[in-house]
Structure formats: C-alpha cells, structure tokens
Design a protein around this motif. Structure first.
Motif, short mmCIF file in Angstrom:
data_model
loop_
_atom_site.label_atom_id
_atom_site.label_comp_id
_atom_site.label_asym_id
_atom_site.label_seq_id
_atom_site.Cartn_x
_atom_site.Cartn_y
_atom_site.Cartn_z
N GLY A 4 3.03 -6.50 -9.06
CA GLY A 4 1.79 -5.86 -8.64
C GLY A 4 1.36 -4.72 -9.53
N VAL A 5 1.72 -4.81 -10.81
CA VAL A 5 1.32 -3.77 -11.75
C VAL A 5 0.34 -4.35 -12.77
CG1 VAL A 5 3.47 -2.50 -11.51
CG2 VAL A 5 3.27 -4.23 -13.30
N THR A 6 -0.35 -3.46 -13.49
CA THR A 6 -1.20 -3.97 -14.58
C THR A 6 -0.29 -4.33 -15.75
OG1 THR A 6 -1.54 -1.70 -15.29
CG2 THR A 6 -3.24 -2.69 -13.90
N ILE A 7 -0.77 -5.27 -16.56
CA ILE A 7 0.11 -5.88 -17.56
C ILE A 7 0.53 -4.87 -18.64
CG2 ILE A 7 -1.71 -6.76 -19.07
CD1 ILE A 7 0.00 -9.43 -19.08
N ASP A 8 -0.28 -3.85 -18.85
CA ASP A 8 0.09 -2.85 -19.86
C ASP A 8 1.30 -2.04 -19.43
OD1 ASP A 8 -1.98 -1.92 -17.92
OD2 ASP A 8 -1.50 0.02 -18.83
N LYS A 9 1.67 -2.13 -18.15
CA LYS A 9 2.83 -1.39 -17.65
C LYS A 9 4.13 -2.19 -17.81
CE LYS A 9 0.57 2.18 -15.94
NZ LYS A 9 0.68 3.47 -16.62
N VAL A 10 4.02 -3.43 -18.34
CA VAL A 10 5.20 -4.29 -18.44
C VAL A 10 5.69 -4.33 -19.88
CG1 VAL A 10 6.14 -6.59 -18.06
CG2 VAL A 10 4.35 -5.71 -16.54
N ARG A 28 -2.14 4.48 -1.29
CA ARG A 28 -1.17 5.37 -0.63
C ARG A 28 -0.39 6.21 -1.64
NH1 ARG A 28 0.12 4.19 4.66
NH2 ARG A 28 0.99 6.30 4.56
N ILE A 29 0.21 5.55 -2.64
CA ILE A 29 1.06 6.32 -3.56
C ILE A 29 1.25 5.49 -4.84
CG2 ILE A 29 3.21 5.43 -2.57
CD1 ILE A 29 4.51 8.13 -3.10
N GLY A 30 1.29 6.17 -5.96
CA GLY A 30 1.48 5.47 -7.23
C GLY A 30 2.95 5.12 -7.47
N LEU A 31 3.19 4.08 -8.27
CA LEU A 31 4.58 3.72 -8.57
C LEU A 31 5.26 4.80 -9.40
CD1 LEU A 31 4.59 -0.13 -9.32
CD2 LEU A 31 4.91 1.09 -7.16
N ASP A 32 4.45 5.57 -10.16
CA ASP A 32 5.06 6.66 -10.91
C ASP A 32 5.66 7.70 -9.96
OD1 ASP A 32 2.51 7.25 -10.01
OD2 ASP A 32 1.97 8.46 -11.75
N GLU A 33 4.97 7.90 -8.83
CA GLU A 33 5.46 8.87 -7.85
C GLU A 33 6.71 8.31 -7.15
OE1 GLU A 33 4.77 11.81 -7.67
OE2 GLU A 33 5.33 12.55 -5.68
N VAL A 34 6.67 7.00 -6.85
CA VAL A 34 7.85 6.37 -6.25
C VAL A 34 9.04 6.52 -7.21
CG1 VAL A 34 8.88 4.18 -5.45
CG2 VAL A 34 6.48 4.70 -4.92
N GLU A 50 6.09 0.95 7.69
CA GLU A 50 6.91 -0.25 7.58
C GLU A 50 6.63 -0.89 6.23
OE1 GLU A 50 9.28 -1.45 9.54
OE2 GLU A 50 9.00 0.41 10.72
N PRO A 51 7.67 -1.23 5.46
CA PRO A 51 7.43 -1.84 4.13
C PRO A 51 6.56 -3.09 4.22
CG PRO A 51 9.75 -1.25 4.40
CD PRO A 51 9.10 -0.99 5.73
N GLU A 52 6.66 -3.84 5.31
CA GLU A 52 5.89 -5.09 5.42
C GLU A 52 4.39 -4.82 5.48
OE1 GLU A 52 8.38 -4.43 8.14
OE2 GLU A 52 9.65 -4.87 6.41
N THR A 53 4.01 -3.60 5.86
CA THR A 53 2.57 -3.30 5.95
C THR A 53 2.01 -2.83 4.61
OG1 THR A 53 2.89 -0.96 6.48
CG2 THR A 53 2.93 -2.53 8.32
N LEU A 54 2.89 -2.68 3.63
CA LEU A 54 2.46 -2.16 2.33
C LEU A 54 2.43 -3.26 1.28
CD1 LEU A 54 4.73 1.03 2.33
CD2 LEU A 54 2.27 0.94 2.88
N ASP A 55 1.69 -2.99 0.23
CA ASP A 55 1.64 -3.93 -0.89
C ASP A 55 1.57 -3.10 -2.18
OD1 ASP A 55 1.58 -6.26 -2.33
OD2 ASP A 55 -0.49 -6.79 -1.83
N ILE A 56 1.81 -3.77 -3.30
CA ILE A 56 1.64 -3.08 -4.59
C ILE A 56 0.52 -3.78 -5.34
CG2 ILE A 56 2.74 -2.34 -6.72
CD1 ILE A 56 5.45 -2.72 -5.32
N ARG A 57 -0.48 -3.00 -5.69
CA ARG A 57 -1.60 -3.57 -6.44
C ARG A 57 -1.95 -2.63 -7.59
NH1 ARG A 57 -5.12 -5.11 -1.03
NH2 ARG A 57 -3.49 -6.43 -0.13
N GLU A 58 -2.02 -3.20 -8.77
CA GLU A 58 -2.38 -2.45 -9.97
C GLU A 58 -1.58 -1.15 -10.10
OE1 GLU A 58 -6.58 -2.22 -10.50
OE2 GLU A 58 -6.78 -4.39 -10.41
N GLY A 59 -0.29 -1.27 -9.80
CA GLY A 59 0.60 -0.14 -10.04
C GLY A 59 0.59 0.92 -8.97
N ARG A 60 -0.06 0.61 -7.84
CA ARG A 60 -0.07 1.59 -6.76
C ARG A 60 0.30 0.92 -5.45
NH1 ARG A 60 -1.80 6.30 -8.46
NH2 ARG A 60 -1.94 7.09 -6.33
N VAL A 61 1.01 1.68 -4.63
CA VAL A 61 1.32 1.19 -3.29
C VAL A 61 0.09 1.39 -2.42
CG1 VAL A 61 2.80 1.48 -1.27
CG2 VAL A 61 3.76 1.71 -3.59
N VAL A 62 -0.30 0.31 -1.75
CA VAL A 62 -1.49 0.37 -0.91
C VAL A 62 -1.16 -0.19 0.47
CG1 VAL A 62 -3.05 0.11 -2.88
CG2 VAL A 62 -2.30 -1.93 -1.62
#
Lengths: 283, 797
Positions: free
Chosen positions: B531-537, B608-614, B588-600
């Motif tokens: 669930g990240v943008t490709i430039d982050k891989v 909700r929160i960026g993966l950098d913050e996680v 609950e983790p099941e209510t969350l998703d990761i889209r374009e590098g952010r938890v939503v």
C-alpha cells in the motif's frame, strides 16, 4: 580480444609518415580504423608499429580540376555522402556511400582506407572501376598515378607498395547523358554485400554506350562484366537485350561462394542486379 | 466475448486503491542504465585482481599430446599457466544428467579439458596475467601438441557403425532417446488425408549484449568465495561452486549485479567459468574472465539444430486425426550441466500438437553427441520447433483439403470452456484461451482484407503471404522441471519485505534482473500489496548473501513465482504494520488500511498516520508501545506453484511478408501477437518481452545460423558473419492480450518471456509458404535464407 603489443606513431606531415613507413617494415597505416582496429583486436594482424595518418593535413579535400573530381584519401564516407560536389560530379559514389556499413562506420571510415584495404566486398573499389577512376599514390620518390583497373590485384591486395601512401582518388566528372546505378544485396542494412553492382554508361539515341558493369563481393577483387556490357553497346535497354546480356554473365563473372551462399546463387543474383540496374537506367 | 475475466476473489488482493498492477510504470533501474551507469561484472575491479584468457582448441576433436607453457610463463605480466590436470586438483568434474530423463548419459566434464578437446573452442589451458591483453599474449605463447581425432560432425550419421565414438566410455554417441505414443495413431493415419513433411532447424545462439562474465574472489583466511557473475540463477551457481570446489554452501556468495541480457545463455555451468572460480581458489586472488565475442560464439551454448520428420492426418471436415514426429538433434560432446541437453528434445515431444484436441500422437526423439559447441536451453526451449512443426503441418493439411488456415485451427484448438484438461502428451492445462486469442488476432490483423490484398497483388506478380501460428508456452515451472530429476535448482522463490524507519519498503527477492524489468515488476507488486507508492520501494536482487533462497529468472518464472512471493510478503507486512498502527491509533487493525504510504480508515479512507511515523515509533520509541507487544516490520514469504506442474500460457501470432522470388529475399511487413500470460502486471514490459521474443524467433527463422563445415569448424563465429536480427529488417509488431489468470496464485500471473520466440518462426515460415503457394513450393528449413528459397523455387540447384 586485445591487440598484440605495437608501437604507435602519429606523424604530422606526409613526409614524416612516409619516413616512418620506410623505417619500420612491419608497420601499418591507421586512417579511420574501421577495419584495422577489429583486425588488430582479433590478432589477424600484429604490426610492429601503427602509423596514425588521421591528422595529416590537406588530405580530405573535394575539388574539381581538368574534368576530374579529386577526393583526398582521408575523406570520410559520411562526407563523401554529404558532398554536393560529389553528388553532381559522381552520383554513383554518393549512391554507394549510403551502403558502406552503418552511420558510426561512415563517420570514421575513410575512402582511402577502404580503397587501400581492397576488401573484395567493399563498395568503392567497384565504383572506381565503373567510373574509370585512378589513384594518386605518394612515395618517398614522389607521386605516381595508377588506374583503378590496375590497382586492385586481389583479396586485400593492391598495387600500393608497402612504403607508399594513397594520397587521393580521382574520377572523371560525369559527362553528358551518362547515368549510374548502384545496387547491392545485403541480408541486413549495413552488412557487407552478398553481391553488388556499380553500373555506369551513356544513354543516347535510345541506345547505351560505354557501359561498365562493375561487380563487387563476387571474387577476390571487383570485376567488370566485359562481355555482357559489350553485347549491349549501341543497343536499346530492352527486356530482351538485357536478358541476353545477363546470359553472358557466366562468361564474365566467376563468383566465389561463401558459407550458405554458393557461387550459383551469387551468379543468379548478379543477373538480377544487372536486370534491375539497366531497367532503371533505361527508365 | 470479453478479454477480461470477471473480478473475483483472485484479484481482491490487487484490486486496491493504489494498485500498480496493469500499469506501465518505469523500471526503477532504467535511468541509471540509460545514463551508462550500469555496474556490470567487467566494471568491477578488485585489489590484486588478475585476468584469465584460455588456450582453446583449434580442432573439433583432438588429443592433447603435450602443453609447453615455458614461453608463456616468461611472457610479461603472466602470473600462472594452468592445465586441466593441474586445475582438476581444485575442481571436480560434473555430469549433466537428470534422473527424470531416463537413460540420458554424458561423459564427466572438467573445468579445463584434460586428455582431449571435443569441440573447436574448448579450453585446454588457462593463462592468468595482470591484464587481459597480457593473458592473451601468454595464450599466443603456449604451445600445444595435438593429434587430430576423427570428427563427428553430422548428427544424421552420429550413430552409424562406421562413425567413431566420441567418448569410448559411453559405448556410443547416443545421449538419449525417448518415445511416446497416445491413442490409435495407425488407425488415424489410415482414416484421413496425410501430409508428410521434413523440417530442419539450424543451430543458433543467444548473443547477449553483455557477454558471459565472471569475477571470482577467494578469501583464504575465511575460506570464502565471492563470485560476481553475469548469471540468471545465483543460488544454483552457489550450490555448484560449493559442490565442485569443495566449499560449504554458506561460504560461497554469488552476486549478480547488472546483467546485460541472458536469454537462457547464462543459466548453465560453463567450464571456463568454473575454471575461473577454481583459479581464484588456487591462486588465492581475484580472477576475472570476460568472454570476448569470438569466444562467445565458440563457447556460449548453442540451441535448436533439430531435424524433424512429421506427418499429420486430417479428415475432409478439417479434423486433425493424428500427428507423428521423429526428431533428431545433436548436442555437442557433453550434456550441459546441470540442466542437461535433453530438455529441448523432451519439450518437442511434450509440446507438439498440444494446443489441439487430437488425441492420436506418436513421437520419438533421438539426441546424439557430436564435436560441436554444446547445446542447451535457450529462450523458448523446444517451443519454436514444436510450434513450427505443428503449425507447418496444419497449414500443409489445410491446403491439402482446401480449407482456410484460420478455419482449420478453429476446428481443432482445444475449446476455451474445456479446461482443466490434459493434452495427449500428458500436459495439464489449467485454463487457456486459444479461441478468444485467435478471434482477437483475426480482428487485429483484419484477416479478410489482407487475404483480398494478397490476391490482388498476386496478379501483379507480387508474392505476399500470411502465416498463422498458435502455440502454448510453458511458464512458472514447479519442481517437475528440474528438481524432480535431482538438479539442485530451486522451483520456489522467496521475498522479504522490510519497512524502514522512514516508511520505505526494502524488497529482497530470489528472482533476478537481466535487463527485462523483473525489478520493476517486483516493485509494482510490493507497492500494491503493502500500500505504498512505488518510489518508496527499493528492490534488491541477485546476492545470495542477502536475498531469500530462490531459483532466479528463467523459464518465464520471475513475475509469476517471484511476484506471488512478493504478494504474500506484502500482505504479511501490511498486516504487521497495521498491528503497530492499531496500537498507536487505538483502533482495530482490521478497520485500517494502507494507501499510498499512509494508514487510513478502511471504510472512508480518512488519513490517520503516515508509515514514516509508524516506523519512527516502532524503531525509536518502542518504549511507548505496550510491553507485551513486539513489532515485526519485516515479513518473508515463499511460493511455489502447487496445483499444476507448469502454468501453461497460450497465444497466436501472424506474419505478413513479401517474398522477392527473383532474389529469394523476404521482407517482413507486419507481425501480430496475441498472448495470454494471465494477469498483466506491466503492459509495456510484457509487450516488449513479446516483441523481443518475436525478434529472436525471427532471427532463427530467417537469419541466425551457426554454420559448420565437415570438420566441425564454425565458419561464421563473429558479429560480421553471424546474422543477429537487426531493427531495420524487423516489422512493426503489434501486441494484444487476453487475460486468463492462474488460480494457482493470488497474483494470477503466468510467464511472458518466451511466447514471442515460441510462435514467430512458425508464423514466418508459414507466411513464406503461403506466399509461394501459387508456385507450388514448400520450404521447411530454418533459417529460410535467400539461397534456400531460390533452391525451393528451383531457380538455383
């Protein structure tokens, strides 16, 4: 694929180059390097010295004097192809230049290098033969001129002596009503020809005169189809006359086959090229 | 009919808001490579590195009576001159056999030949020097005393009583033979119209832009070998180097950095590369070997070289009743290690006619030794031959009963709704789309208009032809391909994904990049699944010290197998990330998703929160997380196909060309390819795989041929004389897809690397024969050179 060790000399005048040639009997001349460098790398040649004549002055001129087009030996194929003077005075050479290797080769390769190497599959030797050209050769004793017909003596063999340098090449300026055709068959664009034809002659009063059919990639050197050409002297380039001339090719041309491409196929292709060239010449 | 299957659970994992599946994103390495900043083996220079050049046999078969190394040892810069017997102390010989090719035999092969040379170009001594040029000077100074031995050049007579046996220990020149029969073949041939054809396929080779290259470095203090290798299968080579150099596998590190093309050429254990590795152990310093172009032609594996006698019986209504083939191939003096030289012949038996419903099939293949360059697997192994034979027979049969070539195929291709099913040869098909693909092709090429144009031009003496070739392609092989026969070649592949503290994802994978864009595909799949943008891989491949165990890239397996491992690893990492995020966000983790590098929020996409913050919290402020929780921001998953031994794909190609009947020259006017590789991950990369494959197929059909004389001498082993297909002669190649995902994986991707090569030769030869049909001429010789076409026309003898 690395060359055997050699010494490198870069003379700044043709006199120095000739002196170096005289001094080192195992030396070779480097011009555009498009044939010599692969041969060095493949260790097909292992000279003691490589004399780089690429920087010699006044050896890439294109000029016209006394009815002759003169081209310096260091003229590059790309410049030959682009020269308006050549296009007007010797359209055959311009047509041929496009067939010499690939752009990268034409950008470096020189006409003198190609002529002095005398690869049997090269385009320019046959063109010189068709045009009745001559080669200007310089040695320590001075300059001499050799007719193209006498210059090419065999596979990679010419009348050039090992202590001489090819200085320039000259062809007669295109005379009225003369036409040229250049045709070659190559498996891929830029490849050496399977077989090729430089044709040159005068079309006048519905007939062809002074026709020269010079083949390359047929044997050990470019070859004129004398009987076939003579059979057409003064005649119209009709389908029947052309066919009769093609039938005579077997007397004129004795092709040497190569792997996967035998002499009979080659002779057949010579006939097809004659037919196509003369049909266009007549058109 | 729709070209796209209904979306079901198959695609759920990929049907995500920021999906990169089906998008032509640029390859992560493309900018670097285009700027000339690639780092190929020859770019690597190590301290104390020396270069090796080999003394190679000028004879196809000759006994070594003596090797005088004295002058070479005195040549400037020369460090060592090593013979086969000396190197055998460091490297054990190998035998290229597999137990599932029952009866296949071969002679033990040494890194450097010991008693005799068995092909022109086989290495008989190594000269190691400070520079490659000095090594070549040393090679020139080595004197070998030879006694020429009788040569086995012609495969047709290799088994004759009068023909000498190359390896007396083996008893004869027969490497392998296989027969197969299904249905009632004799009855089928008695019942229909029979066409009988003989096909021949010239030897050719792969001609990679970067030649074979290896830099081997041995660290004696640790007993560790590090090999920089231009290779497709680093873990396979790790095992082979360890086995034959007497090292532990974990003490061997194989690194495949940038690789300039492979095509199957770089997936074998080459004697000179084994010798280079052994020399580095012997000399205790880094040794580099870069094959030059001339030795490439004499040592890179060759392929094809088959003669196939074939028959087909067809009913008046166009039903193929029976097929029979008798194949003969010459493989050089050794079966190549470790994949063997029996696979191409085996593929021909397995693949011929397998796209059709015909159940009556008899096949035989005979594999013989000869004194030429060893033969082995090259792009589309066996497929071009099986396809050209099958499709050549179909066209001949169609002509015999006066039926249109498209129609006869429609009547015989396995129906699209017949799957899963099993071919007469025993191959299992999960799901193919021959009829949809054929319909798409007919539409794409405007078949009826082309036929009308062809007819009109024939009136002007212009001979144009249409050639059709349907085919299947073996991709995503399971262990049934090599592992079952005893080869230590991984069919499974692994992927490890790690979230870094800045929210980037590091992907390490067992598949390798050779210029085709495998790293782009891995990045796309990873970005989508996490669930990240490709430039982050960032994708890391080709280092056995770093990447999960895997097979590498060959047999069209990277996207299908490596890609699925990345899907599963991506799902696992996402789950792990969401566990951490759930704790941070008290959701609950099941209510969350990761889209374009952010938890939503999964429901409405609210940020909700960026993966950098996680990453920051998990790595630097773990003290803020519950004491009973441990974050795991790394996940590894492996995958191997389980439901089917192979994921077969299918496709159909068409060629439109003109034959100059005066010169015998062929001008390619247009080429179409419709293929079904399941899920298309990167359309541009798939299309270019197809186009590149078509070009290599055309190479075999019209241009490429390793020409030998009766003395086993290669006559055209240079780029001047060996005709690789070049851009100017190639037609425009139009590519279209039908997508039938495999249910064996969630990704659904099958391979696409070989389809182009599989079908193109058949399409081109069929088109030539179609063009020449009014002249009542047939030609089944690959490559179809001008001379061969003129001979078929009777113009020249």
């Amino acid at each position: 694929m690395k060359p055997a060790p050699f010494n490198y000399i870069k003379p700044s005048s043709i006199g120095d180059a000739l002196a170096a040639l005289g001094e080192h009997p195992e030396a070779v001349l480097l011009a555009g390097g498009q044939s010599l460098l692969p041969m060095l790398n493949m260790r097909l040649v292992a000279p003691s010295h490589v004399i780089d004549i690429g920087a010699l002055p006044a050896m890439n001129e294109v000029s016209i004097a006394d009815g002759w087009l003169r081209m310096g030996a260091l003229l590059r194929h790309c410049d030959l192809a682009a020269s308006p003077t050549v296009a007007e005075a010797a359209p055959l050479l311009q047509a041929a230049a496009r067939h010499i290797g690939h752009p990268a080769i034409r950008n470096r390769g020189t006409i003198g290098g190609s002529l002095a190497l005398a690869d049997p599959a090269a385009e320019l030797p046959a063109c010189l033969l068709a045009l009745g050209g001559r080669l200007v050769i310089e040695g320590l004793d001075g300059e001499r001129v050799v007719e193209a017909a006498a210059f090419f003596t065999g596979t990679f063999e010419t009348a050039l002596r090992r202590d001489e340098i090819l200085r320039a090449v000259e062809v007669p300026v295109l005379a009225p009503k003369y036409r040229s055709e250049f045709h070659e068959l190559a498996r891929r664009l830029g490849d050496y020809a399977l077989v090729g034809l430089a044709a040159h002659g005068q079309i006048d009063n519905g007939g062809v005169h002074d026709l020269r059919l010079a083949f390359f990639a047929v044997g050990d050197k470019p070859a004129l189809a004398v009987a076939a050409a003579r059979s057409l002297e003064g005649k119209s380039l009709s389908e029947a006359n052309i066919a009769a001339a093609v039938a005579l090719l077997a007397d004129d041309i004795h092709p040497i086959g190569q792997p996967g491409y035998g002499e009979r196929t080659k002779l057949h292709h010579c006939g097809v090229l004659v037919k196509r060239a003369l049909s266009r010449m007549a058109a | 009919m729709s070209d796209t299957p209904p979306h079901g659970p198959l695609h759920a994992v990929l049907d995500r808001p920021n999906s990169y599946i089906g998008r032509s994103v640029p390859r992560p390495n493309v900018r670097r490579l285009l700027q000339g900043r690639g780092n190929y083996v020859d770019d690597i220079r190590l301290p104390r590195m020396v270069h090796v050049a080999f003394v190679r046999s000028p004879y196809a078969h000759a006994r070594i009576d003596g090797i005088d190394t004295a002058a070479a040892l005195n040549s400037p810069g020369v460090v060592a001159v090593v013979t086969g017997a000396e190197l055998a102390e460091y490297c054990t010989p190998w035998v290229g056999v597999l137990s599932h090719l029952a009866g296949l035999k071969s002679q033990p092969q040494h890194a450097i030949a010991i008693q005799k040379a068995s092909w022109q170009g086989e290495a008989v001594a190594a000269v190691v020097a400070e520079t490659r040029a000095q090594a070549e000077d040393g090679v020139d100074a080595v004197q070998v005393q030879w006694t020429e031995l009788p040569i086995v050049a012609d495969m047709e007579t290799a088994l004759d009583d009068q023909t000498p046996v190359i390896h007396p220990d083996l008893g004869d020149n027969l490497a392998w033979q296989r027969s197969f029969e299904a249905g009632d073949v004799d009855a089928a041939f008695a019942a229909g119209t029979v066409v009988d054809e003989e096909f021949s396929f010239g030897r050719h080779t792969g001609v990679t832009v970067e030649p074979r290259a290896i830099l081997s470095s041995y660290e004696p203090a640790e007993g560790r070998l590090t090999v920089h290798h231009s290779c497709q299968a680093p873990h396979m080579m790790q095992n082979i180097f360890a086995t034959h150099l007497g090292l532990e596998e974990h003490d061997v590190r194989v690194i495949c950095g940038d690789v300039g093309g492979s095509y199957g050429i770089k997936v074998h254990a080459y004697a000179d590369e084994m010798a280079t590795a052994a020399l580095s152990v012997m000399l205790r310093r880094p040794v580099k070997f870069i094959a030059d172009r001339l030795e490439s032609f004499l040592t890179d594996i060759h392929a094809r070289d088959h003669r196939v006698r074939a028959r087909m019986a067809i009913s008046e209504s166009g039903k193929i009743l029976g097929i029979e083939i008798d194949d003969l191939t010459g493989i050089g003096p050794y079966s190549v290690y470790p994949r063997t030289s029996g696979i191409e012949a085996n593929q021909i038996v397995n693949l011929t006619g397998a796209q059709y419903t015909c159940g009556n099939y008899r096949a035989k293949t005979t594999v013989v030794f000869q004194n030429k360059v060893p033969m082995c697997q090259y792009r589309a192994v066996g497929h071009p031959i099986a396809t050209a034979v099958t499709e050549g027979l179909v066209d001949a049969a169609a002509a015999a009963i006066g039926m249109d070539p498209i129609e006869v195929r429609r009547r015989n291709l396995i129906p699209d709704d017949a799957y899963p099913c099993t071919a007469a040869t025993g191959l299992s098909f999960e799901g193919l789309s021959h009829h949809r693909a054929l319909a798409r092709l007919v539409e794409l090429m405007d078949y009826d208009s082309l036929r009308a144009e062809q007819e009109r031009l024939r009136g002007d003496g212009i001979y144009r032809g249409i050639g059709i070739a349907t085919f299947i392609e073996l991709t995503n092989p399971s262990a049934m391909f090599y592992g079952v026969g005893g080869a230590r070649i991984s069919a499974q592949d692994g992927c490890t994904l790690r979230l870094d503290a800045k929210g980037n994802v590091i992907c390490t994978t067992g598949v390798t990049e050779q210029g085709q864009g495998a790293e782009a595909v891995m990045a796309q799949v990873t970005a989508t699944a996490v669930g990240v943008t490709i430039d982050k891989v960032r994708v890391i491949t080709g280092d056995t010290d770093v990447v999960p165990y895997g097979g590498g890239t060959w047999a069209s397996r990277a996207a299908g197998i490596g890609g699925e491992a990345a899907v599963q690893a991506g799902k696992a990492l996402r789950e792990n990330i969401l566990k951490v995020a759930g704790i941070i966000l008290q959701a609950e983790p099941e209510t969350l998703d990761i889209r374009e590098g952010r938890v939503v929020d999964g429901a409405d996409g609210n940020d909700r929160i960026g993966l950098d913050e996680v990453g920051r919290i998990a790595y630097y402020r773990a003290d803020t997380l519950p004491k009973d929780f441990q974050s795991e921001l790394v996940a590894t998953r492996h995958y191997v196909p389980k439901l089917f031994p192979f994921a077969f794909t299918n496709g159909v190609q068409a060629s439109w060309l003109e034959v100059d009947i005066e010169t015998g020259f062929v001008t390619l006017l247009k080429h179409w390819a419709v293929e079904d590789c399941g899920t298309v991950i990167n359309p541009q990369l798939v299309d270019e795989q197809i186009r590149g494959g078509v070009v290599q197929g055309i190479g075999g059909a019209l241009f490429e041929h390793c020409l030998y004389d009766d003395h086993g001498q290669l006559l055209n082993g240079s780029m001047m004389d060996y005709l690789t297909p070049m851009a100017a002669e190639m037609p425009d190649i139009e590519v279209a897809h039908v997508e039938t995902p495999t249910a064996d994986s969630e990704l659904g991707a099958k391979g696409a690397g070989e389809a182009g090569t599989a079908g193109a030769p058949a399409a081109v030869l069929n088109a030539i024969n179609d063009a020449l049909m009014p002249l009542d001429v047939r030609l089944n010789i690959h490559p179809a050179t001008p001379e061969r076409i003129l001979a078929a026309l009777g113009t020249v003898g």
